[in-house]
Design an enzyme around this catalytic site. Structure first.
Site, PDB file in Angstrom:
ATOM      1  N   SER A  42      -3.335  24.474  -8.199  1.00 17.50           N
ATOM      2  CA  SER A  42      -1.851  23.867  -7.708  1.00 17.50           C
ATOM      3  C   SER A  42      -1.059  23.869  -9.076  1.00 17.50           C
ATOM      4  CB  SER A  42      -2.082  22.460  -7.077  1.00 17.50           C
ATOM      5  OG  SER A  42      -2.911  21.718  -7.729  1.00 17.50           O
ATOM      6  N   GLU A  92       2.376  22.269 -11.537  1.00 17.83           N
ATOM      7  CA  GLU A  92       2.991  20.969 -11.645  1.00 17.83           C
ATOM      8  C   GLU A  92       4.503  21.577 -12.636  1.00 17.83           C
ATOM      9  OE1 GLU A  92       1.648  17.200 -12.589  1.00 17.83           O
ATOM     10  OE2 GLU A  92       2.988  16.886 -14.149  1.00 17.83           O
ATOM     11  N   ASP A 117       5.188   4.724 -16.831  1.00 20.10           N
ATOM     12  CA  ASP A 117       4.700   4.183 -17.933  1.00 20.10           C
ATOM     13  C   ASP A 117       6.026   3.417 -18.368  1.00 20.10           C
ATOM     14  OD1 ASP A 117       2.152   4.630 -18.645  1.00 20.10           O
ATOM     15  OD2 ASP A 117       2.539   6.750 -19.469  1.00 20.10           O
ATOM     16  N   HIS A 135      -8.014   5.741 -18.777  1.00 26.27           N
ATOM     17  CA  HIS A 135      -6.659   5.424 -18.999  1.00 26.27           C
ATOM     18  C   HIS A 135      -6.450   4.494 -20.333  1.00 26.27           C
ATOM     19  CE1 HIS A 135      -2.678   3.463 -18.204  1.00 26.27           C
ATOM     20  NE2 HIS A 135      -2.427   4.832 -17.897  1.00 26.27           N
ATOM     21  N   LYS A 153      -7.392   3.256  -5.199  1.00 24.25           N
ATOM     22  CA  LYS A 153      -6.166   4.082  -4.639  1.00 24.25           C
ATOM     23  C   LYS A 153      -6.735   5.185  -3.634  1.00 24.25           C
ATOM     24  CE  LYS A 153      -5.472   5.615  -9.323  1.00 24.25           C
ATOM     25  NZ  LYS A 153      -4.580   6.058 -10.419  1.00 24.25           N
ATOM     26  N   PHE A 183       0.890  14.397 -27.126  1.00 28.63           N
ATOM     27  CA  PHE A 183       0.444  13.873 -25.990  1.00 28.63           C
ATOM     28  C   PHE A 183      -0.948  13.137 -25.922  1.00 28.63           C
ATOM     29  CE2 PHE A 183       3.155  16.621 -22.757  1.00 28.63           C
ATOM     30  CZ  PHE A 183       4.397  16.036 -23.026  1.00 28.63           C
ATOM     31  N   HIS A 240      -5.326  22.055 -11.332  1.00 31.27           N
ATOM     32  CA  HIS A 240      -3.988  21.688 -11.600  1.00 31.27           C
ATOM     33  C   HIS A 240      -3.288  22.191 -12.637  1.00 31.27           C
ATOM     34  CE1 HIS A 240      -0.289  19.334 -10.066  1.00 31.27           C
ATOM     35  NE2 HIS A 240      -0.222  18.877 -11.128  1.00 31.27           N
TER      36      HIS A 240
HETATM   37  P1  FAD Z   1      -2.723   3.268 -12.146  1.00 36.90           P
HETATM   38  O1  FAD Z   1      -3.517   3.546 -11.288  1.00 36.90           O
HETATM   39  O2  FAD Z   1      -1.780   1.955 -11.585  1.00 36.90           O
HETATM   40  O3  FAD Z   1      -3.204   2.522 -13.437  1.00 36.90           O
HETATM   41  C1  FAD Z   1      -2.672   2.110 -14.621  1.00 36.90           C
HETATM   42  C2  FAD Z   1      -3.370   1.069 -15.351  1.00 36.90           C
HETATM   43  O4  FAD Z   1      -3.888   0.084 -14.757  1.00 36.90           O
HETATM   44  C3  FAD Z   1      -5.081   1.927 -15.477  1.00 36.90           C
HETATM   45  O5  FAD Z   1      -5.481   1.476 -17.002  1.00 36.90           O
HETATM   46  C4  FAD Z   1      -5.666   1.017 -14.582  1.00 36.90           C
HETATM   47  O6  FAD Z   1      -7.129   0.952 -15.081  1.00 36.90           O
HETATM   48  C5  FAD Z   1      -5.207  -0.285 -14.409  1.00 36.90           C
HETATM   49  N1  FAD Z   1      -5.138  -0.878 -13.206  1.00 36.90           N
HETATM   50  C6  FAD Z   1      -4.855  -0.406 -12.142  1.00 36.90           C
HETATM   51  N2  FAD Z   1      -4.905  -1.239 -11.039  1.00 36.90           N
HETATM   52  C7  FAD Z   1      -4.866  -2.520 -11.562  1.00 36.90           C
HETATM   53  C8  FAD Z   1      -5.072  -3.762 -11.232  1.00 36.90           C
HETATM   54  N3  FAD Z   1      -4.999  -4.208  -9.972  1.00 36.90           N
HETATM   55  N4  FAD Z   1      -5.051  -5.003 -12.092  1.00 36.90           N
HETATM   56  C9  FAD Z   1      -5.120  -4.488 -13.520  1.00 36.90           C
HETATM   57  N5  FAD Z   1      -5.328  -3.268 -13.981  1.00 36.90           N
HETATM   58  C10 FAD Z   1      -5.131  -2.211 -13.081  1.00 36.90           C
HETATM   59  N6  FAD Z   1       4.509   9.619 -15.068  1.00 36.90           N
HETATM   60  C11 FAD Z   1       5.511   9.809 -14.596  1.00 36.90           C
HETATM   61  O7  FAD Z   1       6.473   8.901 -15.210  1.00 36.90           O
HETATM   62  N7  FAD Z   1       5.895  10.774 -13.694  1.00 36.90           N
HETATM   63  C12 FAD Z   1       5.284  11.406 -13.208  1.00 36.90           C
HETATM   64  O8  FAD Z   1       5.807  12.328 -12.209  1.00 36.90           O
HETATM   65  C13 FAD Z   1       3.914  11.434 -13.460  1.00 36.90           C
HETATM   66  N8  FAD Z   1       2.933  12.325 -12.888  1.00 36.90           N
HETATM   67  C14 FAD Z   1       1.566  12.072 -13.366  1.00 36.90           C
HETATM   68  C15 FAD Z   1       0.640  12.990 -12.652  1.00 36.90           C
HETATM   69  C16 FAD Z   1      -0.793  12.997 -12.808  1.00 36.90           C
HETATM   70  C17 FAD Z   1      -1.550  13.983 -12.593  1.00 36.90           C
HETATM   71  C18 FAD Z   1      -1.111  12.099 -14.258  1.00 36.90           C
HETATM   72  C19 FAD Z   1      -2.398  12.075 -14.678  1.00 36.90           C
HETATM   73  C20 FAD Z   1      -0.218  11.140 -14.770  1.00 36.90           C
HETATM   74  C21 FAD Z   1       1.118  11.261 -14.306  1.00 36.90           C
HETATM   75  N9  FAD Z   1       2.074  10.408 -15.004  1.00 36.90           N
HETATM   76  C22 FAD Z   1       3.335  10.475 -14.677  1.00 36.90           C
HETATM   77  C23 FAD Z   1       1.961   9.524 -15.952  1.00 36.90           C
HETATM   78  C24 FAD Z   1       1.515   8.042 -15.483  1.00 36.90           C
HETATM   79  O9  FAD Z   1       2.843   7.413 -15.194  1.00 36.90           O
HETATM   80  C25 FAD Z   1       0.774   7.484 -16.416  1.00 36.90           C
HETATM   81  O10 FAD Z   1      -0.524   7.903 -16.729  1.00 36.90           O
HETATM   82  C26 FAD Z   1       0.465   5.908 -16.132  1.00 36.90           C
HETATM   83  O11 FAD Z   1       0.284   5.112 -17.256  1.00 36.90           O
HETATM   84  C27 FAD Z   1      -0.461   5.659 -14.937  1.00 36.90           C
HETATM   85  O12 FAD Z   1      -0.172   5.887 -13.824  1.00 36.90           O
HETATM   86  P2  FAD Z   1      -1.354   5.567 -12.681  1.00 36.90           P
HETATM   87  O13 FAD Z   1      -0.671   6.103 -11.422  1.00 36.90           O
HETATM   88  O14 FAD Z   1      -2.475   6.462 -13.189  1.00 36.90           O
HETATM   89  O15 FAD Z   1      -1.612   3.918 -12.552  1.00 36.90           O
END
Ligand code: FAD
Length: 306
Positions: A26, A28, A120, A162, A178, A229, A279
């Site tokens: 895939s 991106e 972020d 992370h 998730k 990065f 990916h």
């Molecule tokens: P989460 O899964 O919510 O986790 C974030 C952090 O919080 C982790 O440290 C986790 O351990 C912790 N956590 C999770 N749940 C809880 C809870 N209930 N209580 C306390 N802590 C918790 N960024 C963009 O802005 N736009 C994009 O399109 C984008 N695409 C991405 C695609 C991929 C494949 C990847 C790997 C990253 C992408 N990012 C993007 C970056 C992303 O926004 C960051 O990595 C962000 O810091 C974490 O997103 P996440 O969805 O993994 O967060």
């Protein structure tokens, strides 16, 4: 170091004949800035059809900054190519109503696959504070999306943990949350350390997660940017790899060939150890993505033909 291959041959490949060594790929892209740039990007994305990608995803600027462009680009991929589109969606700095409304727009535009991401905060990641009326984390977003429509959902995973996570174990717990909430697969942050990736996959399986883990591959097209990065995301960039690309900085053509060769070699090594889903972070360079695929697929195809 991988010797750079001088070819950047984009002719179609019979990728369906890879047989038992079959892999899924895939790609991106980020949303182009305006309609004219989108018009230029679409034919380039169509050039990737010959690799039968599982999907092409379009990122989403945190806080909704690319809302319209993400939707428009993903919808056009769906309408104008045979590749299934996926649109990223972040929940940071937005109320649930705002996020739900974007998701409904995706669905109404024919987009059935969402990469559900938290996003972020600007500045330091440690400063994250959920929106008072928003989805706090990506797991909450996944649950919300499941209530809206029958989306296919992918989420993010971090082989090297992370940066905000208190521990690897805690990060894994939240990844499981998730997937349990309804995500179909996890796409990893880019990485260069295969051992870290396979250790992570072992931990994922030991935690009872059986969803596919898709390896995120970043071709090193700009060493300075990748160094930045990597620091920001807690990704290990081996010194030998960095030195190789630093040496090539004054020779863009050689640097590009090396980026293609290194990414293809990384995929081949992972594939040889059993990884099947990749990916590619394309940085909107479809030609580079195609060249990586060619170098990755050809040897596998030859193996399949024997
Ligand atoms: P989460 O899964 O919510 O986790 C974030 C952090 O919080 C982790 O440290 C986790 O351990 C912790 N956590 C999770 N749940 C809880 C809870 N209930 N209580 C306390 N802590 C918790 N960024 C963009 O802005 N736009 C994009 O399109 C984008 N695409 C991405 C695609 C991929 C494949 C990847 C790997 C990253 C992408 N990012 C993007 C970056 C992303 O926004 C960051 O990595 C962000 O810091 C974490 O997103 P996440 O969805 O993994 O967060």
């Amino acid at each position: 170091m991988v010797p750079p291959n001088s070819r950047e041959d984009l002719s179609p490949l019979r990728t369906d004949s890879i047989g038992k060594d079959r892999l899924t790929i895939s790609f991106e892209f980020f949303p182009p800035r305006d309609r004219a740039a989108e018009d230029r990007l679409l034919p380039n994305i169509r050039r990737l059809e010959g690799f039968h990608p599982r999907f092409v995803s379009v990122t989403y600027g945190a806080g909704g900054s690319t809302r319209e462009n993400t939707l428009s680009t993903a919808a056009r991929i769906g309408a104008e190519s045979v590749i299934p589109p996926a649109a990223h969606l972040t929940c940071i700095d937005a109320s649930r109503e705002e996020v739900d409304s974007v998701a409904r727009d995706y669905w109404n535009s024919g987009i059935r696959h969402i990469v559900a991401i938290r996003g972020d905060p600007p500045g330091r990641a440690k400063d994250y504070e959920p929106h008072p009326h928003g989805y706090a984390y990506a797991a909450d977003l996944v649950s919300g999306l499941r209530r809206i429509a029958n989306f296919e959902i992918s989420v993010a995973a971090y082989p090297e943990v992370h940066p905000e996570a208190a521990s690897a174990a805690q990060d894994l717990t939240y990844l499981k949350r998730k997937l349990d909430a309804g995500a179909a697969r996890a796409i990893t942050q880019f990485f260069f350390n295969s051992d870290a990736f396979f250790r992570f996959v072992d931990h994922v399986r030991a935690a009872g997660i059986d969803a596919p883990i898709v390896a995120g591959i970043m071709p090193i097209t700009n060493i300075k940017r990748v160094q930045q990065f990597s620091r920001h995301c807690g990704v290990t960039l081996p010194a030998e790899l960095a030195a190789c690309f630093e040496r090539l900085q004054q020779d863009p053509a050689a640097s590009r060939r090396q980026a293609i060769a290194t990414a293809a070699e990384q995929c081949r090594r992972l594939h040889a150890q059993g990884q099947r889903a990749f990916h590619l972070y394309t940085m909107n360079d479809a030609g580079l993505a195609a060249a990586v695929c060619k170098q990755l697929y050809e040897p596998l195809q030859n193996q399949g033909d024997n």
